[in-house]
Write an enzyme that holds these catalytic residues in place. Structure first.
Site, PDB file in Angstrom:
ATOM      1  N   ARG A  15       6.615  -8.415 -69.265  1.00  0.00           N
ATOM      2  CA  ARG A  15       5.826  -8.843 -68.115  1.00  0.00           C
ATOM      3  C   ARG A  15       6.740  -9.097 -66.909  1.00  0.00           C
ATOM      4  O   ARG A  15       7.959  -9.146 -67.032  1.00  0.00           O
ATOM      5  CB  ARG A  15       5.045 -10.112 -68.459  1.00  0.00           C
ATOM      6  CG  ARG A  15       3.929  -9.914 -69.455  1.00  0.00           C
ATOM      7  CD  ARG A  15       3.311 -11.226 -69.917  1.00  0.00           C
ATOM      8  NE  ARG A  15       4.222 -11.986 -70.778  1.00  0.00           N
ATOM      9  CZ  ARG A  15       3.924 -13.156 -71.319  1.00  0.00           C
ATOM     10  NH1 ARG A  15       2.754 -13.721 -71.068  1.00  0.00           N
ATOM     11  NH2 ARG A  15       4.791 -13.772 -72.098  1.00  0.00           N
ATOM     12  N   LYS A  75       8.210 -16.123 -68.204  1.00  0.00           N
ATOM     13  CA  LYS A  75       8.691 -16.989 -69.278  1.00  0.00           C
ATOM     14  C   LYS A  75       9.701 -18.004 -68.763  1.00  0.00           C
ATOM     15  O   LYS A  75      10.268 -17.858 -67.674  1.00  0.00           O
ATOM     16  CB  LYS A  75       9.311 -16.157 -70.401  1.00  0.00           C
ATOM     17  CG  LYS A  75       8.298 -15.342 -71.178  1.00  0.00           C
ATOM     18  CD  LYS A  75       7.164 -16.186 -71.757  1.00  0.00           C
ATOM     19  CE  LYS A  75       7.622 -17.117 -72.851  1.00  0.00           C
ATOM     20  NZ  LYS A  75       6.529 -17.972 -73.374  1.00  0.00           N
ATOM     21  N   TYR A  94       5.957 -20.245 -66.572  1.00  0.00           N
ATOM     22  CA  TYR A  94       5.708 -21.013 -67.788  1.00  0.00           C
ATOM     23  C   TYR A  94       6.994 -21.715 -68.200  1.00  0.00           C
ATOM     24  O   TYR A  94       8.080 -21.124 -68.129  1.00  0.00           O
ATOM     25  CB  TYR A  94       5.260 -20.100 -68.937  1.00  0.00           C
ATOM     26  CG  TYR A  94       3.848 -19.585 -68.819  1.00  0.00           C
ATOM     27  CD1 TYR A  94       2.769 -20.453 -68.842  1.00  0.00           C
ATOM     28  CD2 TYR A  94       3.596 -18.217 -68.698  1.00  0.00           C
ATOM     29  CE1 TYR A  94       1.467 -19.989 -68.736  1.00  0.00           C
ATOM     30  CE2 TYR A  94       2.304 -17.739 -68.599  1.00  0.00           C
ATOM     31  CZ  TYR A  94       1.235 -18.624 -68.615  1.00  0.00           C
ATOM     32  OH  TYR A  94      -0.050 -18.149 -68.509  1.00  0.00           O
ATOM     33  N   HIS A  96       6.880 -24.827 -70.915  1.00  0.00           N
ATOM     34  CA  HIS A  96       6.729 -25.349 -72.287  1.00  0.00           C
ATOM     35  C   HIS A  96       7.929 -26.226 -72.663  1.00  0.00           C
ATOM     36  O   HIS A  96       8.676 -25.951 -73.593  1.00  0.00           O
ATOM     37  CB  HIS A  96       6.580 -24.193 -73.286  1.00  0.00           C
ATOM     38  CG  HIS A  96       5.399 -23.310 -73.019  1.00  0.00           C
ATOM     39  ND1 HIS A  96       4.099 -23.734 -73.215  1.00  0.00           N
ATOM     40  CD2 HIS A  96       5.321 -22.027 -72.563  1.00  0.00           C
ATOM     41  CE1 HIS A  96       3.270 -22.742 -72.902  1.00  0.00           C
ATOM     42  NE2 HIS A  96       3.980 -21.715 -72.500  1.00  0.00           N
ATOM     43  N   GLU A 118       1.513 -23.792 -67.280  1.00  0.00           N
ATOM     44  CA  GLU A 118       0.669 -24.281 -68.374  1.00  0.00           C
ATOM     45  C   GLU A 118       0.116 -25.674 -68.149  1.00  0.00           C
ATOM     46  O   GLU A 118      -0.782 -26.106 -68.894  1.00  0.00           O
ATOM     47  CB  GLU A 118       1.418 -24.230 -69.710  1.00  0.00           C
ATOM     48  CG  GLU A 118       2.503 -25.271 -69.893  1.00  0.00           C
ATOM     49  CD  GLU A 118       3.854 -24.849 -69.345  1.00  0.00           C
ATOM     50  OE1 GLU A 118       4.835 -25.573 -69.599  1.00  0.00           O
ATOM     51  OE2 GLU A 118       3.929 -23.798 -68.663  1.00  0.00           O
ATOM     52  N   SER A 220     -12.932 -30.638 -88.092  1.00  0.00           N
ATOM     53  CA  SER A 220     -11.543 -30.613 -88.551  1.00  0.00           C
ATOM     54  C   SER A 220     -11.074 -32.006 -88.949  1.00  0.00           C
ATOM     55  O   SER A 220     -10.554 -32.755 -88.136  1.00  0.00           O
ATOM     56  CB  SER A 220     -10.625 -30.038 -87.461  1.00  0.00           C
ATOM     57  OG  SER A 220      -9.310 -29.906 -87.945  1.00  0.00           O
ATOM     58  N   LEU A 240      -3.818 -27.017 -78.996  1.00  0.00           N
ATOM     59  CA  LEU A 240      -3.091 -27.303 -77.764  1.00  0.00           C
ATOM     60  C   LEU A 240      -3.329 -28.733 -77.322  1.00  0.00           C
ATOM     61  O   LEU A 240      -4.476 -29.185 -77.221  1.00  0.00           O
ATOM     62  CB  LEU A 240      -3.535 -26.356 -76.636  1.00  0.00           C
ATOM     63  CG  LEU A 240      -2.944 -26.652 -75.255  1.00  0.00           C
ATOM     64  CD1 LEU A 240      -1.442 -26.364 -75.246  1.00  0.00           C
ATOM     65  CD2 LEU A 240      -3.649 -25.875 -74.168  1.00  0.00           C
ATOM     66  N   ASP A 270       4.735 -21.772 -78.777  1.00  0.00           N
ATOM     67  CA  ASP A 270       5.378 -22.115 -77.499  1.00  0.00           C
ATOM     68  C   ASP A 270       5.514 -23.625 -77.328  1.00  0.00           C
ATOM     69  O   ASP A 270       6.403 -24.096 -76.622  1.00  0.00           O
ATOM     70  CB  ASP A 270       4.585 -21.548 -76.318  1.00  0.00           C
ATOM     71  CG  ASP A 270       4.929 -20.098 -76.020  1.00  0.00           C
ATOM     72  OD1 ASP A 270       6.102 -19.731 -76.182  1.00  0.00           O
ATOM     73  OD2 ASP A 270       4.028 -19.334 -75.639  1.00  0.00           O
ATOM     74  N   MET A 301       3.741 -13.624 -77.396  1.00  0.00           N
ATOM     75  CA  MET A 301       2.838 -12.587 -77.879  1.00  0.00           C
ATOM     76  C   MET A 301       2.290 -11.692 -76.769  1.00  0.00           C
ATOM     77  O   MET A 301       2.304 -10.466 -76.894  1.00  0.00           O
ATOM     78  CB  MET A 301       1.674 -13.215 -78.654  1.00  0.00           C
ATOM     79  CG  MET A 301       2.066 -13.784 -80.004  1.00  0.00           C
ATOM     80  SD  MET A 301       0.678 -14.615 -80.823  1.00  0.00           S
ATOM     81  CE  MET A 301      -0.435 -13.236 -81.073  1.00  0.00           C
TER      82      MET A 301
END
Length: 371
Positions: A15, A75, A94, A96, A118, A220, A240, A270, A301
Site C-alpha cells: 500500500r 503502516k 497507523y 498501534h 486507528e 460471549s 478491538l 496489530d 493483512m
C-alpha cells in the site's frame, strides 16, 4: 505545507499513503507533495502518474523525511524510518502503539507529532479511518482461513462450504464489530456454519436481524466462548479495544479442546492479538502451528490486496490530511475533536490515555497541548 509519502518497507506491504489522486487534491489546495520514487508501484501507480498529478519525485525516503513537514504513511514507521523523524514534524499513519513499546519510545524521543488513523473517531464512537481496513481484513480472514484449512497447509482438510451430502465447516467469529461482521458475511456467503460471539446485546440483535438464519449469534461469556472454539474448524479473532492491547480471550489450554488442524486467524494482531499463542507473522511466512492448531497472524493483512486497500484508505484519510495541511495540525485539532482523538504522541509526551496506561507513561491530554 510540504507533504510527503514514502515507499512502505514492512514485509510484503504494497500500500501507499497517498494515491496520485490524493496527491493532486493536496496540490490543488496549494501544497507541495513529495513522493519517494517507486512508492506507488504496489498499487500500479508509476512515478509518472504522480508527476502528472503535480507531485515531485524524490530519490529516497530520507529526502522525503528530511524535507517534509508532514509525512503520510500506511503502516507504523519501522526503526530506520523512526530515526528520521524530528520535532515539529507531523506523522499521519497507523501506529498501534499499545503492544509496541519500542516504537512508542522512539516516537517520544523524536518529538514528532504522531496522529494515528486507528484512534481518530467519528459519530457514536466509530473509528472511520480504521473501518475500511477492518472491512478488508474481515473479508480476507475467511480467505486466509479457508486456505490454511487445506491439508497441504497443515489444516484439517475441510471445505468451508461443504458439498451436497457433507456438512459445511464451522466458523466461530469472536467479536461482532466491523471485522467480525465482514468475516461472518464472507463465511456465510460461502455456505459455512457461522457463529458470531459478542458481549453487546445491541450488536447481537443487529447481527441477528441482518443474517437471519444464515449465521447464529451467541453471547460471549467464558463458557460459550470455550464451547464455540472447541466446535470450530476456523476461529476468527476480531476483538478491538480502541488504542489498547487486545484481551487474550483464547488461551493455550483451550487449544487442547480444538480439533487437530483447526485454524485460528488473529485479526487483532496489530493490537497484540486476542489469542494467548499469537505472535505476528508476515505474508512471506504467514502461519505456524502450536499444539496442532494452525495460527495465521499476519499483521498487515490488507497489504496483500494493496490497490483495493489503498484507495479505500485514502477515501477516509485524505479529508483529514487536507485539514492538517490547510490549517496546521494544531488548528485542525482545535476545530475537530474527532481528529484530535488521533493524536497519540506529541513533543515527547504520550497523548492517548490507553497507550499511556498500557506502557507506563504519564498521560498528557491533547486539550492541554492546544492551548
Amino acid at each position: 505545507m510540504r507533504v510527503g509519502t514514502v515507499r512502505e518497507i514492512k514485509n510484503h506491504e504494497y500500500r501507499v499513503g497517498l494515491t496520485p489522486e490524493s496527491a493532486r487534491e493536496l496540490v490543488v489546495h496549494g501544497h507541495e507533495v513529495w513522493v519517494e520514487t517507486g512508492a506507488g508501484l504496489g498499487i500500479g501507480a508509476s512515478d509518472a502518474d504522480y508527476e502528472a498529478a503535480g507531485a515531485k519525485i524524490q530519490p529516497d525516503a530520507k529526502t522525503v523525511f528530511d524535507g517534509c513537514e508532514m509525512v503520510v504513511k500506511v503502516k507504523e514507521p519501522q526503526a530506520v524510518e523512526r530515526a528520521m523523524l524530528r520535532e515539529g514534524q507531523v506523522l499521519y499513519t497507523y501506529l498501534h502503539l499499545a503492544p509496541d513499546p519500542e516504537q512508542t519510545a522512539d516516537l517520544v524521543k523524536s518529538g514528532v507529532t504522531a496522529i494515528a488513523y486507528e484512534t481518530v473517531t467519528g459519530p457514536n464512537g466509530s473509528l472511520p479511518l480504521l473501518k475500511p481496513m477492518s472491512q478488508v481484513a474481515g473479508r480476507m480472514s475467511i480467505q486466509a482461513g479457508a486456505t490454511a484449512l487445506e491439508k497441504a497447509h497443515g489444516g484439517r482438510g475441510v471445505l468451508l462450504g461443504g458439498v451436497p451430502g457433507v456438512l459445511p465447516g464451522k466458523v466461530a467469529v469472536i467479536g461482532g464489530g466491523v471485522v467480525g461482521f465482514n468475516a461472518a458475511q464472507m463465511a456465510a456467503g460461502l455456505g459455512a456454519d457461522v457463529t458470531v460471539l459478542d458481549r453487546d446485546p445491541d450488536v447481537l440483535e443487529r447481527l441477528g436481524i441482518h443474517f437471519e438464519s444464515r449465521a447464529k449469534t451467541r453471547f460471549s461469556n467464558r463458557a460459550n466462548l470455550a464451547a464455540a472454539v472447541a466446535e470450530a474448524d476456523l476461529v476468527i479473532g476480531a476483538v478491538l479495544i480502541p488504542g489498547a492491547a487486545a484481551p487474550k480471550l483464547v488461551t493455550r489450554e483451550m487449544l487442547g479442546t480444538m480439533k487437530p488442524g483447526a485454524v485460528l486467524v488473529d485479526v487483532a494482531i496489530d493490537q497484540g492479538g486476542c489469542f494467548e499463542t499469537s505472535h505476528a507473522t508476515t505474508h512471506a511466512d504467514p502461519t505456524y502451528i502450536v499444539d496442532g492448531i494452525v495460527h495465521y497472524c499476519v499483521a498487515n493483512m490488507p497489504g496483500a490486496v494493496a490497490r483495493t486497500s489503498t484507495y479505500a484508505l485514502n477515501n477516509v484519510t485524505l479529508p483529514h490530511a487536507l485539514r492538517i495541511a490547510d490549517l496546521g495540525w494544531k488548528e485542525a485539532l482545535r476545530r475537530d475533536a474527532h481528529l484530535a482523538a488521533g493524536l497519540n504522541v506529541h513533543g515527547g509526551k504520550v497523548t492517548y490515555e490507553a497507550v499511556a496506561r498500557e506502557l507506563g507513561y504519564d498521560f498528557a491530554h491533547y486539550a492541554d497541548l492546544l492551548m
